[in-house]
Design a protein around this motif. Structure first.
Motif, PDB file in Angstrom:
ATOM      1  N   VAL A 722      34.278  47.265  42.495  1.00  0.00           N
ATOM      2  CA  VAL A 722      34.734  48.602  42.884  1.00  0.00           C
ATOM      3  C   VAL A 722      36.230  48.571  43.216  1.00  0.00           C
ATOM      4  O   VAL A 722      37.000  49.452  42.811  1.00  0.00           O
ATOM      5  CB  VAL A 722      33.917  49.125  44.081  1.00  0.00           C
ATOM      6  N   ILE A 723      36.658  47.549  43.953  1.00  0.00           N
ATOM      7  CA  ILE A 723      38.073  47.432  44.315  1.00  0.00           C
ATOM      8  C   ILE A 723      38.925  47.293  43.053  1.00  0.00           C
ATOM      9  O   ILE A 723      39.974  47.941  42.913  1.00  0.00           O
ATOM     10  CB  ILE A 723      38.299  46.220  45.248  1.00  0.00           C
ATOM     11  N   ALA A 724      38.467  46.445  42.129  1.00  0.00           N
ATOM     12  CA  ALA A 724      39.214  46.255  40.880  1.00  0.00           C
ATOM     13  C   ALA A 724      39.336  47.572  40.126  1.00  0.00           C
ATOM     14  O   ALA A 724      40.416  47.906  39.599  1.00  0.00           O
ATOM     15  CB  ALA A 724      38.526  45.198  40.015  1.00  0.00           C
ATOM     16  N   PHE A 725      38.252  48.345  40.077  1.00  0.00           N
ATOM     17  CA  PHE A 725      38.290  49.638  39.384  1.00  0.00           C
ATOM     18  C   PHE A 725      39.255  50.590  40.073  1.00  0.00           C
ATOM     19  O   PHE A 725      40.021  51.312  39.409  1.00  0.00           O
ATOM     20  CB  PHE A 725      36.889  50.241  39.330  1.00  0.00           C
ATOM     21  N   MET A 726      39.244  50.620  41.406  1.00  0.00           N
ATOM     22  CA  MET A 726      40.134  51.518  42.139  1.00  0.00           C
ATOM     23  C   MET A 726      41.598  51.164  41.891  1.00  0.00           C
ATOM     24  O   MET A 726      42.465  52.052  41.857  1.00  0.00           O
ATOM     25  CB  MET A 726      39.821  51.453  43.642  1.00  0.00           C
ATOM     26  N   LEU A 727      41.879  49.889  41.723  1.00  0.00           N
ATOM     27  CA  LEU A 727      43.264  49.478  41.461  1.00  0.00           C
ATOM     28  C   LEU A 727      43.657  49.735  40.012  1.00  0.00           C
ATOM     29  O   LEU A 727      44.802  50.104  39.716  1.00  0.00           O
ATOM     30  CB  LEU A 727      43.438  47.994  41.798  1.00  0.00           C
ATOM     31  N   PHE A 728      42.715  49.531  39.104  1.00  0.00           N
ATOM     32  CA  PHE A 728      43.013  49.746  37.686  1.00  0.00           C
ATOM     33  C   PHE A 728      43.088  51.230  37.327  1.00  0.00           C
ATOM     34  O   PHE A 728      43.933  51.641  36.531  1.00  0.00           O
ATOM     35  CB  PHE A 728      41.941  49.080  36.815  1.00  0.00           C
ATOM     36  N   ARG A 729      42.182  52.038  37.890  1.00  0.00           N
ATOM     37  CA  ARG A 729      42.083  53.445  37.487  1.00  0.00           C
ATOM     38  C   ARG A 729      42.151  54.381  38.685  1.00  0.00           C
ATOM     39  O   ARG A 729      41.221  55.156  38.948  1.00  0.00           O
ATOM     40  CB  ARG A 729      40.786  53.685  36.740  1.00  0.00           C
ATOM     41  N   PRO A 730      43.246  54.364  39.464  1.00  0.00           N
ATOM     42  CA  PRO A 730      43.332  55.316  40.591  1.00  0.00           C
ATOM     43  C   PRO A 730      43.363  56.766  40.119  1.00  0.00           C
ATOM     44  O   PRO A 730      42.961  57.670  40.858  1.00  0.00           O
ATOM     45  CB  PRO A 730      44.644  54.918  41.278  1.00  0.00           C
ATOM     46  N   ASP A 731      43.823  56.990  38.886  1.00  0.00           N
ATOM     47  CA  ASP A 731      43.875  58.354  38.368  1.00  0.00           C
ATOM     48  C   ASP A 731      42.479  58.931  38.195  1.00  0.00           C
ATOM     49  O   ASP A 731      42.284  60.151  38.332  1.00  0.00           O
ATOM     50  CB  ASP A 731      44.624  58.386  37.039  1.00  0.00           C
ATOM     51  N   PHE A 732      41.481  58.082  37.906  1.00  0.00           N
ATOM     52  CA  PHE A 732      40.105  58.570  37.774  1.00  0.00           C
ATOM     53  C   PHE A 732      39.628  59.137  39.107  1.00  0.00           C
ATOM     54  O   PHE A 732      38.988  60.208  39.156  1.00  0.00           O
ATOM     55  CB  PHE A 732      39.197  57.434  37.321  1.00  0.00           C
TER      56      PHE A 732
END
Length: 876
Positions: A722-732
């Motif tokens: 989840v953390i990795a996703f938040m850092l990769f795709r904050p625009d989402f």
């Protein structure tokens, strides 16, 4: 030791069978013919890349010297077919110690059909499209011989794929379904063969042209560098730098494979070159055979991601995407660096899980902090040197004018000085990886002992990338030519010079230098055999597309399966790339899949409202083509590594693919977040993107390995993802809490557009009848706004918009304008149903998406606090 020698022999045999040819004739004259042809091919490529043809043409008045450059594609393929026939046995049962009679026939036919286009070029030019009987016969023979050459050097898959496309050219017109999609009514035997062979739209098209003018020179440069000892120096520097760390040999494998991969176009050759030394060392410190091989496989395949060569795909992207080479390098740089650092971290986590140590090392041990300081110091030092050299070049400009003599003098002084310094130290020689007590060499003597090998790479990158107000960048071909010439000088002279500085006799050293030079010419040509015939065969596929529109058929099939969903489409394209890549070399796989699927991805993305840059699509395809080299059950790099490690090749491939999951994630990310490709990103933001993306990728790697500071529990793994996703795709996440666009329809859309700030991107959703099917379908385009002046904003893009009955009608774009390709050729502007702009979107002013980094980092801090009490060993 005997097992190691046997494994090396098996790995070398695999490289020969896959890359350079497995035939070794016992008759001396046949062996000399193969060697002589290799040397002649390399010399020919250097000749056409130089200014000699023009100089000789002017000096003698004979136009043949200049014309040979224009005809170089035909000669290039003639060499490739000849060497494929001589060096690769046709069948497994074919003799390897001699060249059978049928191969001599194929050599004559193959070379003859290529040179026919050179000898009769004027007659052929006088009858374009009106092919004579001899033209058709030559084309048929040439196609057959090319297919045979591809089969013997690359296997059956590319033959089957190209054969399917040829069959479609001949018989596709009989399918009513295909005719409705492509408007292709079929082609006669003569027309199709002439299209493939007698023109530069088929076999001798863009791909073979790039192979002729650019790829060969870069491959030759890497071959001479390796023969001169540069490849060995890369490996020793990597072991000296990282070998004493935890799991050091595995980390050295990653670093050395990255450095050799920058100039190597082959995953298999890279695996064997570095793996022969690093795999036994990994096993000695405790890595299982399969994991040792998998680390080398993941490192070596990813070498093709690393600029400047990128397995030859970088040069093809220049032609297919129509952007400068420097832009390709810029877009490829960040994902490659992140991928390799993440692989280093994966290796480190594996070492932690297994409780492994590094190699013994004399002198002071370099810790992780020291390596980071050295890295940053090196970057700063290179930056300072770059600006000093630019300044020096500008100061010397009045004296140097347009000549290269000043640069030659500077390089010569630097080279001689570095060789003199290197002569004070022992030669950089490869140690025995099976020594009773393997030890990492000291960094200083290892680095200085071969630092002059970095000069031609520096010259190459300088010529490719550096430009001042008075000095233009060189083309990739010319950059590679001068770097190769410099590398030839180094290969011939570095051993004699060191002997001279040491007061030793130079006769034997000079002979060794000559052998290195000749060996580099031979190796470069043999490494190009597969690429040469592959680009020719890939031209058949591209030629079929230009003749028939076959990509529309395949595109519609996959688009229908995907149901218009871009993510499903990307997954299908990734699978297609992996499947094709199991039997195709990376370059051919990239050409095939990008030709077929790149337009489809861009089109489906536009229909779903996502404008995908073309370079992102090509990079996506290229990444998955590379991953096929370690994908079971056919990944040849995994078999080569297993031959050295004595492990199971299937398990080696499975483990290697597991390590490469982080590389498989990157393409999906940069499709939806083009910041990773540094598209429209400034320097400061680029630095932030790098560190945030790197952190996210390291956390993703930790999640896939099930180990962070300590062994992760399932919910901790989920949290890391989840953390990795938040850092990769904050625009989402931002899109979930705030509308991204202000939207308007009809006349209000023009008002919204006029109120947008000048230069701000405006998105237009266009809808109209498809040119081929007549079905109504949407797409999305973007154009910059001109505040208060919508008419000029449209006209600057070649668009004409009329307001009628509350609708915005769109006229056909003018030819040559930005949207002619995307709209003018896709929609029927003259049918009963008009093409309309259904809505206009302008991005809202929202709070920065980077604010979502704060909760992500807080959650990461919580994971650290939870896991720290469970840690049983130091993190480094």
């Amino acid at each position: 030791m005997a097992d190691q020698i046997q494994s090396e022999r098996s790995a070398d045999d695999m490289v020969a069978e896959a890359d350079t040819g497995a035939r070794n004739p016992s008759a001396a004259w046949q062996a000399r013919l193969i060697i002589g042809t290799c040397i002649a091919w390399s010399v020919f490529q250097l000749y056409i890349a130089s200014k000699l043809p023009g100089v000789l043409a002017q000096g003698t008045g004979m136009s043949i010297f200049a014309n040979i450059v224009a005809q170089a594609r035909f000669v290039h393929l003639a060499f490739a077919i000849m060497l494929a026939t001589l060096a690769f046995p046709l069948f497994k049962s074919s003799p390897r110690d001699r060249i059978p009679a049928y191969d001599w026939v194929l050599v004559i036919l193959g070379v003859g059909t290529c040179l026919y286009l050179v000898v009769f070029r004027f007659e052929i030019a006088d009858r374009p499209g009106l092919w004579s009987t001899s033209d058709i016969a030559i084309s048929a023979i040439g196609m057959v011989v090319l297919f045979i050459s591809v089969y013997r050097s690359l296997g059956l898959p590319l033959v089957i794929i190209a054969g399917i496309f040829v069959s479609f050219a001949f018989f596709g017109g009989y399918s009513e379904w295909a005719r409705n999609i492509t408007n292709y009514g079929g082609a006669s035997f003569g027309k199709a063969l002439g299209h493939y062979w007698m023109q530069t739209e088929g076999v001798f098209g863009v791909a073979l042209g790039v192979s002729t003018t650019m790829i060969f020179l870069f491959v030759l440069f890497g071959a001479i560098l390796d023969r001169a000892g540069g490849g060995n120096w890369f490996i020793k520097v990597a072991v000296a730098l990282l070998g004493a760390l935890r799991g050091g040999p595995a980390k050295a494998s990653v670093l050395s494979s990255m450095m050799t991969g920058m100039i190597s176009g082959s995953s298999i050759a890279n695996t064997v070159t570095t793996g022969t030394f690093t795999i036994p060392l990994m096993k000695r410190i405790g890595f299982p055979a399969e994991k040792a091989g998998a680390v080398e496989v993941a490192s070596s395949t990813n070498g093709q991601l690393t600029p400047p060569v990128m397995g030859a795909a970088a040069f093809l992207m220049v032609e297919y995407v129509n952007i400068p080479y420097i832009d390709v390098i810029k877009h490829a740089f960040l994902p490659a660096v992140i991928s390799y650092i993440a692989l280093l971290y994966i290796v480190h986590l594996e070492s932690l899980k297994m409780g492994l140590e590094g190699l013994k090392k004399p002198g002071r041990k370099i810790n992780v902090l020291m390596i980071l300081i050295l890295f940053l110091s090196g970057v700063i030092f290179m930056g300072i040197c770059t600006y000093l050299i630019i300044g020096l070049r500008m100061v010397l400009e009045p004296f140097m004018a347009e000549t290269v003599y000043g640069a030659v003098v500077l390089l010569a002084v630097a080279y001689i000085g570095l060789v003199w310094v290197a002569s004070r130290y022992p030669d950089v020689a490869m140690d025995d990886p099976n020594a009773p007590v393997p030890a990492a060499p000291r960094l200083t003597p290892t680095l200085i002992g071969g630092f002059y090998f970095a000069l031609p790479i520096f010259a190459l990158v300088w010529n490719l990338m550096v430009r001042t107000d008075t000095l233009e960048r060189l083309s990739p071909a010319l950059s590679a030519f001068w770097a190769t010439m410099f590398m030839i000088v180094i290969a011939l002279t570095h051993r004699p010079l060191k002997a001279l500085f040491r007061g030793e006799g130079i006769g034997g050293s000079a002979l060794d230098g000559w052998r290195d030079f000749v060996g580099g010419l031979i190796l470069g040509a043999r490494n190009m055999i597969g690429i040469g015939v592959a680009t020719g065969a890939a031209g058949i596929i591209v030629g079929t597309i230009s003749l028939t529109g076959a990509h529309q058929v395949i595109g519609q099939v996959i688009e229908t399966i995907a149901g218009g969903n871009l993510m499903v489409l990307l997954i299908l394209v990734a699978i297609l790339s992996l499947i094709l890549g199991m039997g195709l070399p990376t370059t051919a796989n990239y050409i095939v899949v990008s030709s077929l699927m790149a337009p489809v991805i861009v089109s489906v993305g536009a229909q779903s409202g996502l404008i995908v840059p073309l370079i992102a699509v090509h990079m996506f395809v290229f990444y998955f083509g590379i991953l096929a080299d370690d994908t079971p059950p056919v990944g040849l790099a995994a078999y080569a590594a297993a031959a050295i490690s004595r492990g199971d090749p299937i398990m080696t491939g499975v483990q290697g693919f597991a390590y490469d999951i982080r590389t498989a994630l990157l393409p999906f990310l940069f499709i939806f977040n083009t910041d990773l490709l540094l598209i429209d990103v400034g320097p400061l933001k680029a630095v932030m993107v790098f560190f945030i993306s790197l952190t996210a990728m390291l956390l993703f790697a930790a999640a896939t390995q099930g180990y962070f500071i300590a062994k992760s529990r399932w919910y901790e793994t989920v949290a890391l993802l989840v953390i990795a996703f938040m850092l990769f795709r904050p625009d989402f996440l931002l899109d979930q809490v705030s509308e991204k666009y202000a939207t308007a329809e009809g006349p209000a859309a023009l008002t919204l557009m006029s109120e947008a700030e000048t230069g701000k991107q405006v998105r237009l959703q266009v809808e109209g009848p498809d040119f081929d099917t007549g079905e109504i379908r949407p797409t999305t385009i973007a154009l910059p706004a001109l505040s208060g002046d919508t008419d000029t904003a449209f006209s600057d893009q070649g668009l004409t918009v009329l307001e009628e009955d509350g609708k915005l009608l769109l006229d056909e774009p003018f030819a040559g304008t930005p949207h002619f390709e995307t709209l003018g050729k896709e929609y029927d502007f003259y049918g009963d149903t008009p093409v309309t702009i259904t809505r206009v979107q302008v991005e809202n002013d929202r709070f920065p998406k980077e604010l979502f980094f704060i909760p992500a980092l807080l959650l990461l801090g919580g994971i650290v606090m939870i896991q720290r009490p469970r840690a049983t060993q130091p993190a480094f």
